[in-house]
Design a protein around this motif. Structure first.
Motif, mmCIF file in Angstrom:
data_model
loop_
_atom_site.group_PDB
_atom_site.id
_atom_site.type_symbol
_atom_site.label_atom_id
_atom_site.label_comp_id
_atom_site.label_asym_id
_atom_site.label_seq_id
_atom_site.Cartn_x
_atom_site.Cartn_y
_atom_site.Cartn_z
ATOM 1 N N PRO A 290 38.124 -0.370 2.758
ATOM 2 C CA PRO A 290 39.497 -0.864 2.552
ATOM 3 C C PRO A 290 39.675 -1.862 1.401
ATOM 4 C CG PRO A 290 38.557 -1.840 4.537
ATOM 5 C CD PRO A 290 37.487 -1.004 3.932
ATOM 6 N N ARG B 24 28.905 10.504 1.973
ATOM 7 C CA ARG B 24 28.158 9.939 3.113
ATOM 8 C C ARG B 24 28.958 10.069 4.408
ATOM 9 N NH1 ARG B 24 27.525 4.905 3.565
ATOM 10 N NH2 ARG B 24 28.999 4.234 1.979
ATOM 11 N N LYS B 25 30.281 10.147 4.286
ATOM 12 C CA LYS B 25 31.144 10.221 5.470
ATOM 13 C C LYS B 25 31.515 11.664 5.824
ATOM 14 C CE LYS B 25 31.142 5.750 5.350
ATOM 15 N NZ LYS B 25 32.257 4.864 5.190
HETATM 16 P P1 PGA Z 1 32.228 1.014 4.930
HETATM 17 O O1 PGA Z 1 32.106 0.952 6.499
HETATM 18 O O2 PGA Z 1 33.681 0.917 4.624
HETATM 19 O O3 PGA Z 1 31.482 -0.182 4.428
HETATM 20 O O4 PGA Z 1 31.634 2.327 4.502
HETATM 21 C C1 PGA Z 1 32.998 1.719 7.257
HETATM 22 C C2 PGA Z 1 32.656 1.553 8.710
HETATM 23 O O5 PGA Z 1 31.472 1.376 9.033
HETATM 24 O O6 PGA Z 1 33.577 1.607 9.537
#
Ligand code: PGA
Length: 239
Positions: free
Chosen positions: A40, A195-196
């Motif tokens: 964010p 990564r997500k």
């Molecule tokens: P990040 O973490 O924004 O640092 O990738 C997201 C989260 O773990 O909810």
């Protein structure tokens, strides 16, 4: 669940800030649930920019953050640095769990009461962990959990180790529960980067899987996911 496909982090940050800013402008009183982490950061940058350009007051905004490390003020400091010091939100209207509380159990209860007293969360912003966590609700967390203390998983500790260079990284945190998050009237989940991608894929396959905490959001009727190209990489089709 609504998916908004964006190309990159910049576009995602701008859109997320526009969604929040429109609510800030349109309401007399608003309870925002906020998140920390890398995701964010750009959203807060744009939100600050819009509020300055439009001379928009934040005096009517209340905030409740998702989580904080035990024995630490890491996320309090983050929120000051990236949002609170840049807008005119009264400090007694900004809330995070107190990781320094003498009784963590009491703190969890107090945090739940606080959210109730505020009338609930109008819009909750979420990131998503590589392991599918939301807040610090790690895999296996019950979907009806309330604010609680968690032992962080190795995956989360590794992902966040960069914030603790040279200092000891807390292994525990206080987090809103999944049940707490699900009571928010509206949810905006942000996902950036490959990564997500696996967690995002699991989220959109529609099932409820305790091993991927974010899938609990499939029970909620008002969720928007903003995802960039990398985070959408494993989605079969885009809705
Ligand atoms: P990040 O973490 O924004 O640092 O990738 C997201 C989260 O773990 O909810």
């Amino acid at each position: 669940m609504k998916l908004i496909a964006v190309s990159d982090e910049e576009e995602l940050s701008r859109m997320a800030a526009e969604i929040l800013f429109a609510k800030v402008k349109a309401s007399d009183r608003l309870v925002l649930g906020l998140a920390t982490g890398k995701t964010p950061l750009g959203m807060y940058r744009f939100l600050t920019k819009y509020s300055k350009e439009c001379k928009q007051s934040f005096k009517h905004i209340h905030t409740v953050n998702l989580d904080e490390y035990v024995g630490s003020v890491t996320y309090h400091t983050y929120m000051e640095q990236y949002l609170f010091q840049h807008v005119d939100i009264p400090s007694d209207q900004t809330h995070l769990p107190d990781g320094l509380a003498a009784s963590l159990e009491d703190e969890c209860k107090k945090y739940e009461q606080l959210i109730k007293k505020l009338g609930g969360i109008d819009l909750q912003v979420l990131g998503i962990g590589e392991n599918g966590h939301i807040g610090f609700n790690e895999p296996g967390t019950k979907f009806d959990s309330r604010t609680h203390v968690v032992q962080l998983t190795d995956s989360t500790l590794q992902a966040n180790a960069k914030y603790f260079a040279g200092i000891e990284q807390p292994k525990e945190a206080i987090t809103m529960g999944i049940g707490t998050i699900l009571e928010s009237k509206e949810i905006l989940l942000l996902a950036i980067g490959e990564r997500k991608a696996n967690a995002v894929k699991e989220l959109f396959n529609g099932s409820l899987n305790k091993d991927i905490p974010a899938t609990a959001l499939n029970q909620h009727l008002n969720v928007t996911v903003l995802a960039d190209k990398g985070a959408r990489k494993l989605l079969d089709k885009e809705s």
